[in-house]
Design a protein around this motif. Structure first.
Motif, short mmCIF file in Angstrom:
data_model
loop_
_atom_site.label_atom_id
_atom_site.label_comp_id
_atom_site.label_asym_id
_atom_site.label_seq_id
_atom_site.Cartn_x
_atom_site.Cartn_y
_atom_site.Cartn_z
N THR A 4 17.24 13.69 15.42
CA THR A 4 16.62 12.99 14.31
C THR A 4 15.38 12.27 14.79
O THR A 4 15.39 11.60 15.84
CB THR A 4 17.60 11.97 13.69
N PRO A 42 14.71 11.27 4.28
CA PRO A 42 14.99 12.33 5.26
C PRO A 42 14.54 13.69 4.77
O PRO A 42 14.38 13.93 3.57
CB PRO A 42 16.52 12.28 5.39
N THR A 53 15.78 16.85 12.07
CA THR A 53 15.74 16.01 10.86
C THR A 53 14.64 14.98 11.01
O THR A 53 14.57 14.28 12.04
CB THR A 53 17.09 15.31 10.64
N ALA A 83 17.48 6.99 14.38
CA ALA A 83 16.81 8.15 14.98
C ALA A 83 17.06 8.25 16.48
O ALA A 83 17.36 7.27 17.16
CB ALA A 83 15.32 8.07 14.70
#
Length: 469
Positions: A4, A42, A53, A83
């Motif tokens: 992420t 997102p 992501t 993240a």
């Protein structure tokens, strides 16, 4: 599992432009006005064969925690925590500002990996800003232009070390629920729903109706930015949720005001984003402020949902403020039947987004409406009903000639769509078409979903078979 990435930086450095570039679609609202993005959003991003992501965030600003800007900053800080790595953007044309230096220090204190990105680095004007970025002490900057797609290879190289093995995921493409065949009788029967795919639910309504508060209460966390100010939400934000083992994808949307009151370009973009969310959704929850219900704008939104062919539920928010609840509910039911005939039987669910009361009932009704929206009526049952209707109330004669309705079938669901074959489709009165649709709705219990009926000129496909016998 993919990694992420959070895109962070002060306002107007091009975070949403980079987000759109990486996801391959213009889904985040972009404008020259600073502070357009407010929530964290997102998306599934790709550079070459690298999939991850990405989270678009609000611009970092030093503000009072209780102010709107302060609450936006709190959302960004949550994205940093969530993240695996942050992309810290600066504007290479402007160079390093004191605000950039302040937040670079904040990122160092967090201790998570950071990739420094000098955006808008195209041309000679951005070269000095790229060199100046070294002064932030966050390593070698990646020079790129999100608007023109330059420097993506360098960004790929910077993110590649964070790649992890990716899990398999389900294809979420919409497929109509087919009819199954009963092995004993050989007749068509309704097939069970596919429960493995998430239900896409858009929460819509006028500004300040409590949409974001309702979703936060559902999730049990402050996922979306809320406050007393009207029109806080601008982008349509999707969040994943599980309720009683059912996967739900919730879409928070910007409030929709009357068209005449939408003046700024930014608000027009927000409304356009909401309309896309409605088209993408399967079930739409129209959130009403129960203290001022069924305003003209509420009715227009409900009509839009019906025209788009989506299942509808009306959430009566702020129900905790109502005193005589029984009388109020009777009044609202009468108003719904009178003002929304196109979605007859639409569920009215009283709830409080603030306290959470009524959410379980809302989800129960949502699953019922979703199942109805996916229903396929077997052809044999549909034509038995049609024969009974024609016997008791045949179509009227037009210009002295009878109209023969021969056959009816349902080629698709989502929403339930029917085709009737008749001798003179262009002459069948609209009133009789409505009579057929209302009969289908009542007989097969298809309330709260829009129905479609198309008339075609053609012969009964079983007529030749009957003659051969």
């Amino acid at each position: 599992m993919t990694f992420t990435v959070a895109i962070i930086g002060r306002p107007n450095v091009g975070k949403s432009t980079l987000f759109n570039r990486l996801v391959g679609s213009k889904i985040a609202i972009v404008d020259d006005t600073p502070g357009v993005t407010r929530d964290r959003r997102p998306g599934e991003a790709r550079i070459g064969d690298l999939h991850f992501t990405i989270i678009d965030t609000a611009g970092l600003e030093d503000a009072d925690p209780d102010s709107l800007e302060g609450r936006m900053r709190a959302q960004t800080e949550m994205a940093i925590e969530e993240a695996d790595v942050s992309l810290f953007l600066i504007d290479a044309r402007v160079g390093v500002t004191p605000v950039d230096e302040h937040f670079a220090e904040l990122l160092r204190r967090v201790g998570k990996p950071v990739v420094l990105v000098a955006n808008k680095a195209e041309g000679k004007l951005g070269e000095n800003g790229v060199m100046e970025a070294y002064s932030l002490g966050l390593g070698e900057p990646v020079a790129l232009s999100a608007e023109h797609g330059e420097g993506m290879a360098d960004l790929f190289a910077a993110l590649l070390p964070f790649e992890r093995e990716e899990e398999e995921f389900d294809d979420e493409d919409e497929v109509d629920a087919p009819l199954a065949i009963d092995p004993e009788t050989g007749e068509e029967i309704e097939a069970p729903l596919d429960l493995s795919k998430p239900i896409k639910v858009a929460i819509v309504g006028r500004p300040n109706a409590g949409k974001s508060t309702l979703i936060n209460t559902m999730l049990g966390e402050d996922r979306l930015l809320v406050g007393p100010e009207a029109g806080i939400t601008r982008d349509s934000i999707s969040v994943d949720w599980t309720w009683n083992d059912r996967r739900i994808k919730l879409f928070d949307t910007a409030g929709m005001r009357k068209k005449a009151r939408v003046e700024t370009k930014l608000e027009k973009l927000s409304v356009g984003d909401t309309l896309r969310a409605i088209r993408f959704a399967e079930v739409v929850v129209l959130t009403l402020d129960v203290t001022i219900p069924f305003e003209k704008q509420d009715l227009q939104i409900a009509d839009l949902v019906a025209r788009e062919g989506r299942a509808l539920i009306i959430a009566l928010n702020k129900w905790d403020l109502v005193e005589d609840r029984q009388a109020k509910m009777a009044e609202l039911r009468e108003m719904a039947e009178r003002l929304l005939p196109q979605v007859r039987g639409v569920p009215l669910v009283p709830l409080s987004g603030l306290t959470g009361s009524g959410i379980d009932k809302l989800m129960g009704e949502l699953l019922k409406v979703y199942a109805t929206w996916n229903r396929r009526i077997p052809t044999a049952a549909l034509n038995r009903w049609l024969a009974s209707v024609l016997e008791h109330h045949p179509p009227p004669a037009v210009s002295g000639r009878r109209i023969k309705l021969r056959y009816m079938t349902q080629p698709k669901a989502r929403p339930p769509t029917f085709v009737a074959f008749c001798s003179r489709p262009e002459a069948l009165p609209d009133a009789y078409t409505r009579y057929l649709l209302n009969g289908i709705r009542d007989t097969f219990k298809l309330s709260a979903v829009p129905l479609r009926l198309t008339l075609r000129k053609g012969e009964n496909p079983f007529e030749n078979k009957a003659k051969k016998r």
